[in-house]
Design an enzyme around this catalytic site. Sequence first.
Site, short mmCIF file in Angstrom:
data_model
loop_
_atom_site.label_atom_id
_atom_site.label_comp_id
_atom_site.label_asym_id
_atom_site.label_seq_id
_atom_site.Cartn_x
_atom_site.Cartn_y
_atom_site.Cartn_z
N HIS A 103 13.35 31.91 -31.25
CA HIS A 103 13.58 33.30 -31.64
C HIS A 103 13.67 34.24 -30.45
O HIS A 103 13.80 35.44 -30.62
CB HIS A 103 12.48 33.79 -32.59
CG HIS A 103 12.21 32.88 -33.75
ND1 HIS A 103 11.28 31.87 -33.71
CD2 HIS A 103 12.78 32.81 -34.98
CE1 HIS A 103 11.27 31.21 -34.85
NE2 HIS A 103 12.17 31.75 -35.66
N ASP A 204 -8.74 -3.55 -8.22
CA ASP A 204 -8.37 -4.94 -8.42
C ASP A 204 -7.80 -5.56 -7.15
O ASP A 204 -6.59 -5.73 -7.01
CB ASP A 204 -7.39 -5.07 -9.59
CG ASP A 204 -7.43 -6.48 -10.18
OD1 ASP A 204 -7.50 -7.44 -9.38
OD2 ASP A 204 -7.40 -6.62 -11.41
N HIS A 207 -6.32 -9.52 -7.87
CA HIS A 207 -5.01 -9.95 -8.36
C HIS A 207 -3.94 -9.98 -7.25
O HIS A 207 -2.88 -10.57 -7.44
CB HIS A 207 -4.52 -9.02 -9.49
CG HIS A 207 -3.81 -7.78 -9.01
ND1 HIS A 207 -4.45 -6.77 -8.34
CD2 HIS A 207 -2.50 -7.40 -9.09
CE1 HIS A 207 -3.57 -5.82 -8.04
NE2 HIS A 207 -2.39 -6.17 -8.48
N HIS A 212 0.90 -11.09 -6.89
CA HIS A 212 1.95 -10.69 -5.96
C HIS A 212 2.26 -11.76 -4.92
O HIS A 212 2.77 -11.45 -3.83
CB HIS A 212 1.54 -9.39 -5.24
CG HIS A 212 1.30 -8.22 -6.17
ND1 HIS A 212 2.26 -7.72 -7.00
CD2 HIS A 212 0.18 -7.48 -6.40
CE1 HIS A 212 1.76 -6.69 -7.70
NE2 HIS A 212 0.49 -6.54 -7.35
N ASP A 360 3.26 -6.41 -11.69
CA ASP A 360 2.07 -5.93 -12.42
C ASP A 360 2.37 -5.63 -13.89
O ASP A 360 1.50 -5.79 -14.74
CB ASP A 360 1.54 -4.64 -11.77
CG ASP A 360 0.87 -4.90 -10.43
OD1 ASP A 360 0.12 -5.88 -10.32
OD2 ASP A 360 1.10 -4.11 -9.49
O1 UNU Z 1 -1.25 -4.42 -6.18
C1 UNU Z 1 -1.86 -3.78 -5.37
N1 UNU Z 1 -2.74 -2.90 -5.81
C2 UNU Z 1 -1.62 -3.95 -3.91
C3 UNU Z 1 -0.51 -4.64 -3.50
C4 UNU Z 1 -2.51 -3.45 -3.01
C5 UNU Z 1 -2.27 -3.62 -1.67
C6 UNU Z 1 -1.14 -4.26 -1.23
C7 UNU Z 1 -0.26 -4.80 -2.15
FE FE Z 2 -0.63 -5.04 -8.27
#
Ligand code: UNU
Ligand code: FE
Length: 446
Positions: A103, A204, A207, A212, A360
């Site tokens: 409006h 984390d 992981h 990775h 991830d």
């Molecule tokens: O995945 C992660 N949080 C990470 C990856 C941290 C540091 C280097 C690469």
């Molecule tokens: Fe990661």
Amino acid sequence: MNGSSALVDNAGASQSRRVFWDQDVYQLELERIFSRCWLMLGHDSLVPKPGDFITTYMAEDRVILSRQPDGSLKAFINSCTHRGNQICHADSGSAKAFVCNYHGWVFGQDGSLVDVPMEERCYHSDLDKSKLGLAPIRVETYKGFIFGCHDPEAPSLEDYLGDFCWYLDTIWDGPDGGLELLGPPLKSTLACNWKVPTENFVGDGYHVGWTHAAALQMIGGELAGLSGNRADMPFDDLGLQFTMRHGHGFGLIDNAATAIHVKRDGYVKYLEETRGGIREKFGPERERLYVGHWNTSIFPNCSFLYGTNTFKIWHPRGPHEIEVWTYTMVPKNADTETKRSIQREAIRSFGTAGTLESDDGENMSSATYINNGIITRKGRMNSSMGKDREGPHPVYPGIVGVSFIGETSYRGFYRFWQEMLDAPDWAAIRANDDTWDVMWTNRNFW
Ligand code: UNU
Ligand code: FE
Ligand code: FES
């Protein structure tokens, strides 16, 4: 609830899977966490001049952040006080006023209602415009980072960040002028609960070498040794993990700030040239932080990787979905080419289609959706790693865990998450300020 039925069991270091799934837990989070905590809105660099604005979210609420003529900042709910329409549909820009599509009510840069079409003819002087401004939100900044909060009883932003300021100063102040955020943000959706990426970024380390593995081999450099959890990995000498009052925390990998940077000039050179200034300004303990890599979460839903320099806001969209906003964090005073190369590497690794980001994503989604099974959902998750190898530290504030690969900051995050859910108001949270860390201080690890 206590013991095995509690959403969070601090002593046992476990959480109910309902924290990732249940609608009523999510509603409580909206009321007790997102309505009461300081939430990341952006950085001065995204709204540099008077009239500049961005639109963003605080949980699922749309908000406008606007730079005032006097240089200060205001934020307000992006919904018209007439019939509720969304007012501003742009992501960012510069505006003298915000006009509602429906409006035509006109709101000023400060959110006040300044004009109403045909006001005299339609309302006959009956409309009190001074009471119909857009609902205001508290705004405070720390070292250029802008936060918003709905709760007038919440502590100041600086008190909310608390001990974390001591750490953040290392990079948010930096050698000479701190950081800026490069936008506009990349935006994507992920089918996961907002706490899955938050806990992953807060602590984390476990992981990294596994999830990775391939990407780390491809990148090479300081982190290649983690790939596939090689037996010669220096487990306890990789770094540290930290948690603070109010659930903030991070993991440190020593001497790995620039680990994901394939090119060895630019940012690598910048850190080498500036680390001496950090040592002078902040001392050797923080020089160690400056040349290390951080995976970090600021409670509740902002995360960043220092060194990699990706900067994330995990906007919740119900219990099972998030909108991910990804900025790049760069030193304000680095030269343009260095900033661009940091941005390229950050997006290559942790942008929407980044090599590490996509590693991830599948885990985040799987850890959420597995709980649609009724039996599965009644189970618990474990975060006990390094439970007896952490405590108050002679130098570093907060609680410090002995290895980068541990779950100290998970425990700190969920301890505070449960405290926020239980507390009727900020007075109740303040009442725990002196005792929040008893689960660590009754032993002397360091
Ligand atoms: O995945 C992660 N949080 C990470 C990856 C941290 C540091 C280097 C690469
Ligand atoms: Fe990661
Ligand atoms: Fe950690 Fe499966 S091994 S979630």
